[in-house]
Design a protein around this motif. Structure first.
Motif, PDB file in Angstrom:
ATOM      1  N   SER A   1      36.100  51.535  48.574  1.00  0.00           N
ATOM      2  CA  SER A   1      35.435  50.246  48.777  1.00  0.00           C
ATOM      3  C   SER A   1      35.715  49.269  47.645  1.00  0.00           C
ATOM      4  N   ARG A   2      36.023  49.783  46.462  1.00  0.00           N
ATOM      5  CA  ARG A   2      36.299  48.907  45.326  1.00  0.00           C
ATOM      6  C   ARG A   2      37.762  48.488  45.238  1.00  0.00           C
ATOM      7  N   ALA A   3      38.560  48.882  46.192  1.00  0.00           N
ATOM      8  CA  ALA A   3      39.996  48.602  46.130  1.00  0.00           C
ATOM      9  C   ALA A   3      40.427  47.684  47.257  1.00  0.00           C
ATOM     10  N   SER A   4      41.334  46.785  46.939  1.00  0.00           N
ATOM     11  CA  SER A   4      42.026  45.938  47.912  1.00  0.00           C
ATOM     12  C   SER A   4      43.069  45.168  47.130  1.00  0.00           C
ATOM     13  N   LYS A   5      43.984  44.537  47.820  1.00  0.00           N
ATOM     14  CA  LYS A   5      44.955  43.698  47.133  1.00  0.00           C
ATOM     15  C   LYS A   5      44.252  42.580  46.355  1.00  0.00           C
ATOM     16  N   GLY A   6      43.265  41.954  47.004  1.00  0.00           N
ATOM     17  CA  GLY A   6      42.580  40.834  46.373  1.00  0.00           C
ATOM     18  C   GLY A   6      41.800  41.236  45.134  1.00  0.00           C
ATOM     19  N   LEU A   7      41.100  42.368  45.193  1.00  0.00           N
ATOM     20  CA  LEU A   7      40.338  42.823  44.036  1.00  0.00           C
ATOM     21  C   LEU A   7      41.272  43.203  42.889  1.00  0.00           C
TER      22      LEU A   7
ATOM     23  N   ASP B   1      42.161  39.131  51.851  1.00  0.00           N
ATOM     24  CA  ASP B   1      41.210  38.905  50.760  1.00  0.00           C
ATOM     25  C   ASP B   1      41.875  38.384  49.495  1.00  0.00           C
ATOM     26  N   MET B   2      43.199  38.540  49.357  1.00  0.00           N
ATOM     27  CA  MET B   2      43.831  37.919  48.188  1.00  0.00           C
ATOM     28  C   MET B   2      44.193  36.460  48.468  1.00  0.00           C
ATOM     29  N   LEU B   3      44.198  36.070  49.745  1.00  0.00           N
ATOM     30  CA  LEU B   3      44.434  34.676  50.104  1.00  0.00           C
ATOM     31  C   LEU B   3      43.153  33.842  50.036  1.00  0.00           C
ATOM     32  N   ARG B   4      42.007  34.480  50.148  1.00  0.00           N
ATOM     33  CA  ARG B   4      40.726  33.772  50.125  1.00  0.00           C
ATOM     34  C   ARG B   4      40.346  33.388  48.696  1.00  0.00           C
ATOM     35  N   GLY B   5      39.402  32.450  48.585  1.00  0.00           N
ATOM     36  CA  GLY B   5      38.851  32.122  47.280  1.00  0.00           C
ATOM     37  C   GLY B   5      39.638  31.041  46.571  1.00  0.00           C
ATOM     38  N   ASP B   6      39.708  31.145  45.239  1.00  0.00           N
ATOM     39  CA  ASP B   6      40.290  30.083  44.430  1.00  0.00           C
ATOM     40  C   ASP B   6      41.792  30.174  44.259  1.00  0.00           C
ATOM     41  N   THR B   7      42.420  31.238  44.755  1.00  0.00           N
ATOM     42  CA  THR B   7      43.870  31.321  44.648  1.00  0.00           C
ATOM     43  C   THR B   7      44.530  30.254  45.528  1.00  0.00           C
TER      44      THR B   7
END
Length: 713
Positions: free
Chosen positions: A629-635, A662-668
């Motif tokens: 659960s703590r792992a992903s490309k974005g994290l 999830d690595m595309l979302r947010g401030d990137t």
């Protein structure tokens, strides 16, 4: 009880409550559906915790709002509550004040900015405490990034609301369009799977509302009732003859000295105040006995309010006219927060009653305020009032759909002076015993003691970047269908990368294992990246020795049980385990046949019901992967960006499948290539920091570099 450990360090607590209008004074309670009991709860909780000797600091984080339609108070980046408690305001989407249903698309950016802010502080907090589903969404991601324990208070739950809206006859399509309910429920499920402790106000929440969730773990839930401010809310005194609001009511009432039946809530259909008015209008006996005073928010022009408030207030006026209740009912247009306590005391001094006829009431802070003011209660039998009246022994529960039940309960109390006095005395006595903020804070700190003692340190890599730390730009790209796939486009990107190599950090974020990724680099002539995030964010390597980030591995290992996972997933139809070369220590991968396999949502439901918390990704419609659960490309990307001290808004991210979301979302700065898997990334089309390229493969990445004028940022 105060914490007993003699040498425990002073606590720092981060409260997260995103929506609504939150400030330290003159709360605009009832202004709208987002500024109600939760707003008051979090402000009072912050103040109460800050008073405890073992608490060093409390930060209440909310959304920053810059909008001429609301007070300038909400644009201040910080606001002191006490000497060691403050409100912190973080940007989330546009500056304008928005309803909570419109904030979901901005929560990833809010999370990134809050994560950045946390690392500018002297130290990280000891506890994260999220309030409502939107803050739970943020809290889950912060907990995964930092390893900090998360606790949660729901205040209102999506599955319970969905159940009641369906019962009212609303269609699922209408509910989804208006409330974004599926997104909210998904966030609540994820929150329940991550949180270490759920704090509720009543037993009813646990038994009747949280029970609706797949991830239902009552052993992680604790009832800690909120308090009320007994210095502000107290029974009538001789000085109350001078209360100014009395003249406001006199304008409406022919016999202002009669007992007051008081209802105080925002004009919301779920508050059910129209039914109360109908009950009053149908009872000449009740009209002869008492006046009805309805405090339903503030308004200048009903036509300028939102549709829900317009409907309720219009219906109230129509019912008043239908039963000719002029002179018997007061519906004032305005009141201030400072007048609320006076209104309760006016009603108590008149020997009146407070009524909460809501269809359901998660808790009911107004019930506590009325109780402390000496008013007997009549309240809905659905939700928090069951506990409150049970503890305080100061009123009657009713079926909120029964006008007859309301009328009977009102007459029972109003026509029996001895019973009225008994309920009034019981309430004043018992509210102080069961519902004080100081007692709440002490119980709260006792509950979190074990979580603080078990807290693990945030992941700190043994490897540190030595060269090139002056670079404040980064490009991270997926490999399959995002970087490779067009040889000429790849050749041109490699040329640009070599020309600009001193300006930016080059990284790969792929679902492939390290050996497979290295083989692709060699076959396509791709320079070895400076950071390799592989196996869907479960492994991080640093060339030239390909040093493993052991700290990251240790961080994501928490709660990872791949053998248990396989026992649950292997028997499902349409899923076939991929070859061993596609598996890794922290990744279990399957082929997915959408024709016969359960839907992704059904698989998530199965996992939640087994209390298994994992991160699940479907890529290209056929590859189903499970990681911790703590792992992903974005994290993993955010972890690396923090180590290199590169702001996320200067990180360009290239992807094309669901595993990249999830690595595309947010401030990137995101770019989605034209050959993307449309269904998996369609939810990003309304995201302002994601560019949908016209070019495929590396052409799309090159297009985005020009679109963002990336190397000149």
């Amino acid at each position: 009880m105060i914490l007993e450990k003699p040498n425990c360090k002073p606590l720092s607590i981060l409260l997260i409550s995103i929506h609504g209008l939150i400030r330290g004074r003159d709360l605009e309670l009832g202004r709208d559906a987002d500024t109600g009991g939760q707003t008051k709860y979090v402000v009072e909780l912050a103040k109460a915790l800050a008073k405890q000797p073992q608490v060093e600091r409390v930060d209440l984080v909310t959304r920053r709002i810059i909008d001429d339609a609301v007070s300038d108070d909400y644009r201040a980046a910080t606001e002191a509550l006490t000497k060691n408690a403050q409100i912190v305001r973080i940007e989330a989407g546009p500056d304008l004040y928005l309803p909570k249903e419109e904030l979901w698309g901005y929560l990833d950016g809010f999370t990134d900015r809050l994560f950045t802010w946390l690392h500018t502080q002297p130290r990280l907090p000891d506890i994260l405490h999220s309030h409502y589903g939107d803050a739970g969404y943020v809290g889950v991601r912060l907990s995964h990034l930092t390893g900090l324990p998360l606790i949660h208070t729901g205040h209102s739950l999506g599955r319970d609301k969905l159940r009641r809206l369906l019962a009212l006859g609303m269609t699922m399509d209408c509910i989804e369009e208006r409330y974004h309910m599926l997104q909210r429920i998904s966030a609540e499920e994820d929150t329940l799977s991550t949180t270490e402790l759920v704090i509720t106000s009543t037993h009813n929440e646990i038994e009747d509302q949280y029970e609706l969730y797949d991830y239902y773990t009552p052993e992680k839930m604790a009832v800690i009732p909120p308090g009320t401010d007994l210095e502000q809310f107290y029974p009538p005194t001789p000085n109350d003859q001078n209360i100014g609001f009395r003249s406001t009511l006199t304008r409406f009432l022919s016999h202002p000295d009669r007992p007051i039946i008081l209802a105080l809530s925002r004009p919301d259909e779920r508050k059910n105040i129209v039914t109360l008015l109908e009950a009053y209008g149908q009872s000449p006996r009740l009209q002869a006995l008492a006046n009805l005073v309805i405090i339903a928010g503030n308004r200048d022009d009903i036509r300028e309010l939102n549709e829900g408030a317009q409907n309720v207030l219009t219906e109230l006026l129509l019912v008043i006219d239908r039963y000719d209740l002029y002179g018997r009912v007061a519906l004032p247009k305005h009141h201030t927060a400072s007048e609320v306590a006076d209104i309760y005391r006016l009603a108590a001094a008149s020997k009146g009653v407070f009524v909460n006829p809501a269809l359901t009431e998660p808790f009911g802070l107004t019930l506590l305020e009325a109780t402390a003011s000496g008013l007997p209660l009549i309240a809905t039998e659905n939700g928090g009032p069951v506990d409150i009246i049970g503890n305080c022994q100061n009123g009657l529960l009713i079926d909120p759909l029964s006008e007859e039940a309301m009328t009977t309960a009102l007459l029972t109390i109003l026509e029996d002076p001895a019973l009225w006095q008994k309920f009034s005395d019981n309430g004043v006595k018992n509210v102080a015993e069961f519902y004080s903020w100081d007692a709440h804070a002490q119980s709260y700190l006792q509950k979190i003691q074990s979580l603080v003692l078990q807290q693990e340190p945030s992941p700190t890599p043994t490897w540190q970047p030595k060269a090139g730390k002056y670079r404040k730009l980064a490009i991270f790209t997926a490999i399959d269908n995002a970087l490779v796939g067009d040889d000429e486009a790849l050749r041109q990107f490699v040329q640009v990368a070599r020309q600009q190599q001193r300006k930016f950090l080059f990284g790969i974020a792929t679902g492939r294992r390290l050996d497979a990724a290295l083989k692709i680099f060699k076959n396509h002539g791709i320079p070895i990246p400076e950071v390799l995030i592989t196996s869907l964010g479960t492994e991080i390597y640093y060339p030239p020795q390909l040093t493993t980030d052991v700290a990251w591995n240790n961080h994501i290992d928490r709660g990872w049980t791949p053998q248990v996972l396989r026992r649950i997933i292997d028997p499902l139809p349409g899923l076939k385990i991929q070859p061993k070369r596609e598996q890794s220590r922290f990744k279990v991968s399957y082929f997915y046949d959408a024709e016969i396999a359960p839907s992704l949502e059904e698989i998530l439901t199965i996992l939640r019901q087994q209390e298994l918390s994992v991160n699940t990704t479907l890529s290209f419609g056929q590859y189903l992967d499970f990681v911790p659960s703590r792992a992903s490309k974005g994290l993993a990307l955010r972890y690396v960006a923090k180590q290199w001290n590169i702001p996320l808004e200067r990180v360009l991210v290239n992807g094309g499948s669901g595993s990249d979301e999830d690595m595309l979302r947010g401030d990137t700065l995101g770019v989605v290539v034209a050959n993307r898997h449309n269904e998996e990334l369609s939810m990003l089309t309304d995201t302002d920091r994601v560019y949908f390229a016209e070019g495929a493969h590396a052409w799309g990445l090159l297009e985005a570099i020009e679109h963002y004028d990336f190397f000149n940022l």
